[in-house]
Enzyme design. Structure first.
Site, PDB file in Angstrom:
ATOM      1  N   ARG A 105     -26.318  38.593  16.983  1.00 49.76           N
ATOM      2  CA  ARG A 105     -25.079  39.309  17.354  1.00 49.76           C
ATOM      3  C   ARG A 105     -23.952  38.692  16.551  1.00 49.76           C
ATOM      4  NH1 ARG A 105     -22.989  40.899  23.232  1.00 49.76           N
ATOM      5  NH2 ARG A 105     -24.608  42.444  22.842  1.00 49.76           N
TER       6      ARG A 105
ATOM      7  N   ARG B 285     -26.353  40.123  28.928  1.00 48.74           N
ATOM      8  CA  ARG B 285     -27.559  40.934  28.999  1.00 48.74           C
ATOM      9  C   ARG B 285     -28.437  40.855  27.749  1.00 48.74           C
ATOM     10  NH1 ARG B 285     -23.966  42.372  32.209  1.00 48.74           N
ATOM     11  NH2 ARG B 285     -22.656  41.930  30.430  1.00 48.74           N
ATOM     12  N   THR B 286     -27.837  41.096  26.589  1.00 47.85           N
ATOM     13  CA  THR B 286     -28.667  41.201  25.385  1.00 47.85           C
ATOM     14  C   THR B 286     -29.339  39.866  25.100  1.00 47.85           C
ATOM     15  OG1 THR B 286     -26.997  42.746  24.607  1.00 47.85           O
ATOM     16  CG2 THR B 286     -28.666  42.082  23.030  1.00 47.85           C
TER      17      THR B 286
ATOM     18  N   HIS C  18     -25.457  48.928  18.014  1.00 50.89           N
ATOM     19  CA  HIS C  18     -26.169  48.095  18.978  1.00 50.89           C
ATOM     20  C   HIS C  18     -27.483  48.855  19.255  1.00 50.89           C
ATOM     21  CE1 HIS C  18     -27.003  45.299  22.065  1.00 50.89           C
ATOM     22  NE2 HIS C  18     -25.897  45.372  22.773  1.00 50.89           N
TER      23      HIS C  18
ATOM     24  N   LYS D 237     -19.454  23.513   9.860  1.00 49.37           N
ATOM     25  CA  LYS D 237     -19.145  22.719   8.656  1.00 49.37           C
ATOM     26  C   LYS D 237     -18.972  23.615   7.433  1.00 49.37           C
ATOM     27  CE  LYS D 237     -22.639  19.897  10.353  1.00 49.37           C
ATOM     28  NZ  LYS D 237     -23.933  19.270  10.041  1.00 49.37           N
TER      29      LYS D 237
HETATM   30  N1   CP Z   1     -24.717  45.593  27.045  1.00 52.64           N
HETATM   31  C1   CP Z   1     -24.420  44.442  26.405  1.00 52.64           C
HETATM   32  O1   CP Z   1     -24.466  44.380  25.175  1.00 52.64           O
HETATM   33  O2   CP Z   1     -24.106  43.400  27.219  1.00 52.64           O
HETATM   34  P1   CP Z   1     -23.876  41.898  26.708  1.00 52.64           P
HETATM   35  O3   CP Z   1     -22.622  41.920  25.848  1.00 52.64           O
HETATM   36  O4   CP Z   1     -23.726  41.068  27.942  1.00 52.64           O
HETATM   37  O5   CP Z   1     -25.072  41.514  25.897  1.00 52.64           O
END
Ligand code: CP
Length: 311
Positions: free
Chosen positions: A108, A57-58, A136, A87
Site C-alpha cells: 500500500r 482491514r487490508t 484498490h 535513511k
Molecule cells: N477497506 C480498506 O482498504 O480498509 P483499510 O484502509 O483499513 O485497509
C-alpha cells in the site's frame, strides 16, 4: 492456476470476467475447507506486507489469509519510519531487497503508480493493496464477490455509490470491475466538489457502465441492488476547512434506509467510517459492512494468494 494471472495484481484492467468468477469459485471452496487442510496450501511460502499508508482491514486480512493458508509474512506498517526508507532507500531498491527474501510483495502506498514501479522492477508477484487515489483491486474483488453472493449475478445491476467519488480508490476500482459485466447502471451521489472526474467518467462509460449523477438523496432510485457508501478522504485534502465542510454532506441513517432502500438492497462500505454511516444502520439485516463484507475480504485474498503463489 498461477499462469492465469500475469504475475502481478496492481490493476483490475487485465482481469477478465471469467477469471473473476474463477477467483469467486476458489473463495467459495476455501471458505468451506477445514482449517487443517488449508494450512498445506502455502506451506513454505513467504510474503512481505509493506504498508506505507495506514490500514486495518487490508493489512490484517492479507496477513490472516497468508497464515491461514500455512504461509508466513514479513510485516511493515509504516516502512517510512521502520525500514531503511528512513535513511533514503528508494522504493525500487526496497522492492529488489525484499524480492530476495520473499515470494510475493503486497504494497500500500500513498502515491498512485508506485506499486506498478515496484512490480516493473522485480520478477516476483507484486499485489496492489491500494495506491493513492488510484486503485484498490483486491477491495473491488471482495466488493464484487459480496454483491455476487447476494444477487447471484454481476450483470443488470442497479447500484448507488455515495461519498468521495473523486478521491476514493475503492470507488474507482469497483466501477472498473462493474464495467466488465453487462448492463450495469450506477447512480453517483456526492458533493459537487467530490464528483468523479470527467476523465474517469469517460473511461468507465467507454467500458460499458451507465453512470447517472444525482445531487440529493431524494433522487436515489427504488430497489437498488446495493448502496456503496464511502468516507470523505481527509488525507487527500490540502485545506482541512474544505474537508470539514464536505465530510458529512451525505449520511446513511435508518431514516434514509427506511425511505429509500429496497428489501434486497445490500448496504456496503469499505470502511473505515467516520460518521457517514449512523450506528443505527448496523443492525439492519441488509447491512454487510461489519460482517460479510469483511469476511469476504479475507476469503478473496486467500483465493488470490493461492492462485498466485501455489504451484
Ligand atoms: N477497506 C480498506 O482498504 O480498509 P483499510 O484502509 O483499513 O485497509
Amino acid at each position: 492456476m498461477s499462469n492465469l494471472f500475469q504475475n502481478d495484481l496492481y490493476t483490475l484492467d487485465s482481469l477478465k470476467p471469467s477469471l473473476i468468477y474463477l477467483i469467486f469459485k476458489q473463495a467459495e471452496s476455501l471458505r468451506k475447507s477445514s482449517p487443517t487442510s488449508l494450512l498445506k496450501i502455502l506451506r513454505g511460502k513467504l510474503a512481505a506486507l509493506l504498508f506505507y499508508e495506514p490500514s486495518s482491514r487490508t493489512f490484517s486480512s492479507f496477513s490472516s489469509a497468508m497464515k491461514r493458508l500455512g504461509g508466513q509474512t514479513i510485516e511493515y506498517q509504516n516502512p517510512l519510519q521502520t525500514s531503511s526508507a528512513v535513511k533514503g532507500e528508494t522504493i525500487e531498491d526496497s522492492a529488489i531487497v525484499f524480492s530476495n527474501y520473499v515470494d510475493a510483495i503486497i504494497v500500500r502506498h500513498p502515491e498512485t503508480g508506485t506499486v506498478k514501479r515496484m512490480a516493473d522492477i522485480v520478477s516476483i508477484p507484486v499485489i496492489n493493496a491500494g495506491d493513492g487515489i488510484g486503485e484498490h483491486p483486491t477491495q473491488a474483488l471482495l466488493d464484487l464477490y459480496t454483491i455476487w453472493r447476494k444477487h447471484k449475478s454481476l450483470d443488470n445491476l442497479k447500484g448507488l455509490m455515495a461519498g468521495d467519488l473523486k478521491n476514493g480508490r475503492t470507488i474507482h476500482s469497483l466501477l472498473k470491475g462493474l464495467s466488465k459485466f453487462k448492463s450495469n447502471t450506477v447512480y453517483l451521489l456526492s458533493p459537487k466538489e467530490l464528483k468523479l472526474s470527467e476523465k474517469d467518467k469517460k473511461e468507465y462509460r467507454d467500458q460499458g457502465v451507465t453512470l447517472i449523477e444525482i445531487t440529493s438523496s431524494s433522487e436515489i432510485p427504488a430497489d437498488c441492488h446495493y448502496w456503496y457508501w464511502t468516507r470523505v478522504q481527509k488525507e487527500r485534502f490540502d485545506d482541512v476547512k474544505e474537508y470539514e465542510k464536505l465530510k458529512l454532506r451525505f449520511i446513511l441513517n435508518k431514516k434514509l434506509v427506511n425511505e429509500k432502500a429496497g428489501e434486497k438492497t445490500l448496504l456496503m462500505h469499505p470502511l473505515p467510517r467516520v460518521g457517514e454511516i449512523a450506528v443505527d444502520v448496523d443492525s439492519d439485516p441488509r447491512a454487510t459492512y461489519l460482517d460479510e463484507q469483511l469476511k469476504n475480504g479475507m476469503y478473496i485474498r486467500m483465493a488470490l494468494l493461492k492462485m498466485i503463489l501455489s504451484k
